[in-house]
Design an enzyme around this catalytic site. Structure first.
Site, PDB file in Angstrom:
ATOM      1  N   HIS A 313       0.897  -1.205   0.126  1.00  0.00           N
ATOM      2  CA  HIS A 313      -0.207   0.034  -0.099  1.00  0.00           C
ATOM      3  C   HIS A 313       0.774   1.312   0.153  1.00  0.00           C
ATOM      4  O   HIS A 313       1.796   1.238   0.754  1.00  0.00           O
ATOM      5  CB  HIS A 313      -0.904  -0.027   1.367  1.00  0.00           C
ATOM      6  CG  HIS A 313      -2.158   0.879   1.002  1.00  0.00           C
ATOM      7  ND1 HIS A 313      -2.041   2.392   1.326  1.00  0.00           N
ATOM      8  CD2 HIS A 313      -3.261   0.812   0.758  1.00  0.00           C
ATOM      9  CE1 HIS A 313      -3.320   2.810   1.181  1.00  0.00           C
ATOM     10  NE2 HIS A 313      -4.253   1.965   0.724  1.00  0.00           N
ATOM     11  N   ASP A 371      -7.949  -5.071   0.063  1.00  0.00           N
ATOM     12  CA  ASP A 371      -8.126  -6.315  -1.024  1.00  0.00           C
ATOM     13  C   ASP A 371      -7.909  -7.723  -1.019  1.00  0.00           C
ATOM     14  O   ASP A 371      -8.458  -8.579  -1.631  1.00  0.00           O
ATOM     15  CB  ASP A 371      -7.601  -5.810  -2.422  1.00  0.00           C
ATOM     16  CG  ASP A 371      -8.426  -4.550  -2.676  1.00  0.00           C
ATOM     17  OD1 ASP A 371      -7.601  -3.347  -3.019  1.00  0.00           O
ATOM     18  OD2 ASP A 371      -9.508  -4.388  -2.891  1.00  0.00           O
TER      19      ASP A 371
HETATM   20  C1  SDX Z   1      -6.299   0.002  -2.830  1.00  0.00           C
HETATM   21  O1  SDX Z   1      -4.420   4.554  -2.128  1.00  0.00           O
HETATM   22  C2  SDX Z   1      -5.487   3.850  -1.472  1.00  0.00           C
HETATM   23  O2  SDX Z   1      -5.739   4.168  -0.445  1.00  0.00           O
HETATM   24  C3  SDX Z   1      -5.998   2.819  -2.225  1.00  0.00           C
HETATM   25  C4  SDX Z   1      -6.914   1.819  -1.519  1.00  0.00           C
HETATM   26  C5  SDX Z   1      -8.290   2.757  -1.244  1.00  0.00           C
HETATM   27  O3  SDX Z   1      -9.089   2.357  -0.102  1.00  0.00           O
HETATM   28  O4  SDX Z   1      -8.539   3.856  -2.127  1.00  0.00           O
HETATM   29  O5  SDX Z   1      -6.541   1.537  -0.115  1.00  0.00           O
HETATM   30  C6  SDX Z   1      -7.400   0.645  -2.305  1.00  0.00           C
HETATM   31  O6  SDX Z   1      -5.893   0.320  -4.193  1.00  0.00           O
HETATM   32  C7  SDX Z   1      -5.334  -1.045  -1.996  1.00  0.00           C
HETATM   33  C8  SDX Z   1      -4.106  -1.545  -2.984  1.00  0.00           C
HETATM   34  C9  SDX Z   1      -4.682  -2.462  -3.999  1.00  0.00           C
HETATM   35  N1  SDX Z   1      -3.572  -2.904  -4.798  1.00  0.00           N
HETATM   36  C10 SDX Z   1      -2.941  -4.005  -4.620  1.00  0.00           C
HETATM   37  O7  SDX Z   1      -3.119  -4.873  -3.875  1.00  0.00           O
HETATM   38  C11 SDX Z   1      -1.975  -4.388  -5.960  1.00  0.00           C
HETATM   39  C12 SDX Z   1      -0.579  -4.786  -5.343  1.00  0.00           C
HETATM   40  N2  SDX Z   1       0.088  -3.818  -4.591  1.00  0.00           N
HETATM   41  C13 SDX Z   1       1.237  -3.223  -5.491  1.00  0.00           C
HETATM   42  O8  SDX Z   1       0.603  -2.843  -6.649  1.00  0.00           O
HETATM   43  C14 SDX Z   1       1.556  -1.903  -4.482  1.00  0.00           C
HETATM   44  O9  SDX Z   1       1.567  -2.311  -3.361  1.00  0.00           O
HETATM   45  C15 SDX Z   1       0.584  -0.619  -4.508  1.00  0.00           C
HETATM   46  C16 SDX Z   1      -0.058  -0.070  -5.911  1.00  0.00           C
HETATM   47  C17 SDX Z   1      -0.742  -0.965  -3.815  1.00  0.00           C
HETATM   48  C18 SDX Z   1       1.468   0.548  -3.916  1.00  0.00           C
HETATM   49  O10 SDX Z   1       2.573   0.955  -4.851  1.00  0.00           O
HETATM   50  P1  SDX Z   1       3.468   1.996  -4.173  1.00  0.00           P
HETATM   51  O11 SDX Z   1       3.082   2.749  -3.093  1.00  0.00           O
HETATM   52  O12 SDX Z   1       3.917   2.754  -5.701  1.00  0.00           O
HETATM   53  O13 SDX Z   1       4.884   1.021  -3.997  1.00  0.00           O
HETATM   54  P2  SDX Z   1       5.714   0.285  -4.800  1.00  0.00           P
HETATM   55  O14 SDX Z   1       5.187  -0.099  -6.134  1.00  0.00           O
HETATM   56  O15 SDX Z   1       6.857   1.612  -5.283  1.00  0.00           O
HETATM   57  O16 SDX Z   1       6.416  -0.704  -4.147  1.00  0.00           O
HETATM   58  C19 SDX Z   1       7.529  -0.680  -3.242  1.00  0.00           C
HETATM   59  C20 SDX Z   1       8.290  -1.885  -3.348  1.00  0.00           C
HETATM   60  C21 SDX Z   1       8.597  -2.195  -4.691  1.00  0.00           C
HETATM   61  O17 SDX Z   1       9.889  -2.912  -4.819  1.00  0.00           O
HETATM   62  P3  SDX Z   1      11.333  -2.143  -4.904  1.00  0.00           P
HETATM   63  O18 SDX Z   1      11.497  -1.350  -6.285  1.00  0.00           O
HETATM   64  O19 SDX Z   1      11.433  -1.259  -3.789  1.00  0.00           O
HETATM   65  O20 SDX Z   1      12.451  -3.278  -5.055  1.00  0.00           O
HETATM   66  O21 SDX Z   1       7.720  -2.860  -3.100  1.00  0.00           O
HETATM   67  C22 SDX Z   1       7.354  -3.841  -4.206  1.00  0.00           C
HETATM   68  C23 SDX Z   1       7.600  -3.050  -5.335  1.00  0.00           C
HETATM   69  O22 SDX Z   1       7.914  -3.773  -6.345  1.00  0.00           O
HETATM   70  N3  SDX Z   1       5.974  -4.322  -4.022  1.00  0.00           N
HETATM   71  C24 SDX Z   1       5.314  -5.231  -4.255  1.00  0.00           C
HETATM   72  C25 SDX Z   1       4.032  -5.436  -4.001  1.00  0.00           C
HETATM   73  N4  SDX Z   1       3.715  -4.144  -3.670  1.00  0.00           N
HETATM   74  C26 SDX Z   1       4.616  -3.381  -3.713  1.00  0.00           C
HETATM   75  N5  SDX Z   1       6.061  -6.673  -4.445  1.00  0.00           N
HETATM   76  C27 SDX Z   1       5.172  -7.803  -4.714  1.00  0.00           C
HETATM   77  N6  SDX Z   1       3.944  -7.641  -4.560  1.00  0.00           N
HETATM   78  C28 SDX Z   1       3.265  -6.393  -3.950  1.00  0.00           C
HETATM   79  N7  SDX Z   1       2.195  -6.551  -3.846  1.00  0.00           N
END
Ligand code: SDX
Length: 436
Positions: A313, A371
């Site tokens: 998140h 989720d």
């Molecule tokens: C919702 O914003 C909100 O409040 C949204 C929400 C709401 O109520 O409105 O809460 C609802 O959208 C919840 C989130 C649902 N999405 C997912 O579950 C999809 C999977 N999650 C990721 O796509 C990600 O965690 C996000 C999009 C939710 C957050 O992305 P960020 O903040 O941009 O974080 P990031 O992608 O920069 O991640 C940081 C690191 C990265 O690795 P490095 O580059 O540092 O090595 O963490 C890794 C990412 O690759 N990472 C994950 C991951 N989420 C982040 N690796 C594996 N699986 C994951 N789910």
């Protein structure tokens, strides 16, 4: 907001004059540096793609403490709202700033439950879609189309229009979502019943048929109401920011909410519950818990592009409090339905256990978000996977409206118009065809 007792000084190593920037403090949470005069005084923009360090507005509606894993709706902790209130109380709270007393509560419930029907013409929009259209494609169309029916509530700058539009949208979303579902399965639409609760009405419109009476299961009714509460609002997330930016042009509330639906559909946002359940089903089909280790290796391999959906998140760097409550609701529904041994629920719990002990996730502070369990409980209730995000949109409609109304009600608001760092070609002349 109030001026903080300190300022920020911006100085430049190239000898450009430094400048002072005011710092404001909210009631809780990070202070902000007001950069509104930055471009005027320095000719420079700030640069923050994805808005990781940008407060786009001031708001009094929802507050998240990502480190503590805390979520407050108008100051009340989500754990208390979800156990002591129902979704319509939550709508009243988000829209009006405090919980209703008994009289206000009865009036608001009656107001919503008596506006649940949609114009009979709406059904003809559905006929234009293929039966296998994704429900979010249908909903984006239907909600935008509402603006074609309510000319008496499309002036976003008129507080009475905003109030009526809010009631209509909250009241009619369950009817529209269930119509999108019924259209897909080829069953007749069910008209709302005003004597039922908001969640009970939705269950009947979804799973009832004209051939027999539908009896609402109180456990499922309560579970669905809680799912709505947990998804109601969440600060300036992607879809809420979309609604604010869209509404800032002065467009009507229905169009702005339709833009929010379109944004929510994405798998990185509201589409994650559908993606998460599909992920669980894929792992289950390829061998279940025995395959979790292999799957996790894929997730940790950057080149795989595989993410653990339902994890991570932008704000929560601790357990999403909604995920905890969703897991509880999952337990309640599965035991009510005799599905305690649901393989996907067991698989999800195993995935969570492994992830929370794995350095890759611990280092990146990746925890289950709202989720992760919501798909399992919705599937147990009988909601099809491709409708999960439609349920999210139904629940989030009140948050979008409350945030939109807060923006429009702020005398300082302007149309949103970000700038850019331009990296394209400098000015050049068009060459004649022969020279290209
Ligand atoms: C919702 O914003 C909100 O409040 C949204 C929400 C709401 O109520 O409105 O809460 C609802 O959208 C919840 C989130 C649902 N999405 C997912 O579950 C999809 C999977 N999650 C990721 O796509 C990600 O965690 C996000 C999009 C939710 C957050 O992305 P960020 O903040 O941009 O974080 P990031 O992608 O920069 O991640 C940081 C690191 C990265 O690795 P490095 O580059 O540092 O090595 O963490 C890794 C990412 O690759 N990472 C994950 C991951 N989420 C982040 N690796 C594996 N699986 C994951 N789910």
């Amino acid at each position: 907001m109030k001026l903080a007792d300190h300022k920020a000084t911006l100085s430049f190593s190239n000898g450009a004059p430094s400048m002072e920037l005011p710092v404001y403090a909210g009631t809780i949470g990070p202070d902000v540096i007001d950069i509104r005069k930055l471009y005027g005084q320095t000719g420079m923009f700030t640069y923050d793609p994805g808005f990781l360090s940008t407060a786009s507005c001031q708001s009094a509606i929802t507050y998240i403490d990502g480190d503590k894993g805390e979520l407050l709706y108008r100051g009340y902790p989500i754990e208390q709202i979800a156990t002591q209130c129902d979704y319509l109380d939550t709508c009243y709270l988000l829209l009006n700033g405090d919980l209703p007393n008994e009289g206000e509560r009865n009036d608001f419930h009656k107001l919503i439950l008596n506006h649940t029907m949609v114009n009979e013409q709406m059904q003809f929009f559905l006929r234009g879609f293929r039966r296998d259209a994704h429900p979010m494609a249908v909903l984006t169309g239907l909600i935008g189309a509402l603006s074609a029916f309510y000319h008496d509530s499309t002036d976003i700058n008129n507080p009475e229009h905003r109030r009526i539009a809010a009631i209509r949208l909250i009241a009619k979303m369950p009817t529209l979502v269930s119509m999108a579902y019924k259209y897909g399965v080829g069953q007749p639409y069910m008209y709302p019943r005003n004597e039922l609760s908001y969640a009970g009405n939705f269950l009947r419109m979804m799973f009832g048929t004209p051939c027999e009476d539908y009896v609402v299961n109180p456990v499922l009714e309560r579970a669905l109401d809680r799912i709505f509460i947990l998804h109601a609002d969440h600060e300036q997330n992607a879809s809420t920011s979309t609604v604010r930016l869209c509404g800032s042009s002065g467009t009507n509330p229905f169009a702005a909410i339709a833009a929010g639906v379109a944004c929510l559909w994405g798998p990185a946002h509201g589409g994650a519950n559908e993606a998460c359940l599909n992920m669980l089903e894929d792992i289950q089909a390829s061998g279940g818990i025995a395959k979790v280790g292999e799957f996790m290796n894929q997730v940790k391999d950057k080149n795989s592009g595989v993410k653990l959906m339902g994890f991570g998140h932008r704000v929560y760097k601790n357990y999403d409090p909604r995920a905890k409550m969703m897991q509880e609701t999952c337990n309640e529904v599965l035991s009510e339905l005799g599905l305690e041994n649901d393989p996907l629920f067991k698989l999800a719990k195993e995935l969570e256990k492994i992830a929370l002990e794995d350095d890759y996730f611990v280092q990146r502070k990746l925890y289950p978000n709202v989720d992760f369990y919501s798909g399992i409980v919705q599937r147990a209730i009988g909601i099809p996977v491709n409708l999960f995000t439609g349920i999210f949109a139904l629940a989030r409609t009140v948050g979008w409206i409350a945030q939109l109304n807060e923006m429009i009600g702020d005398p300082e608001y302007k149309i949103g118009r970000p700038r850019q760092l331009f990296t394209g070609s400098p000015r050049r002349d068009v060459p004649t065809l022969i020279k290209r």
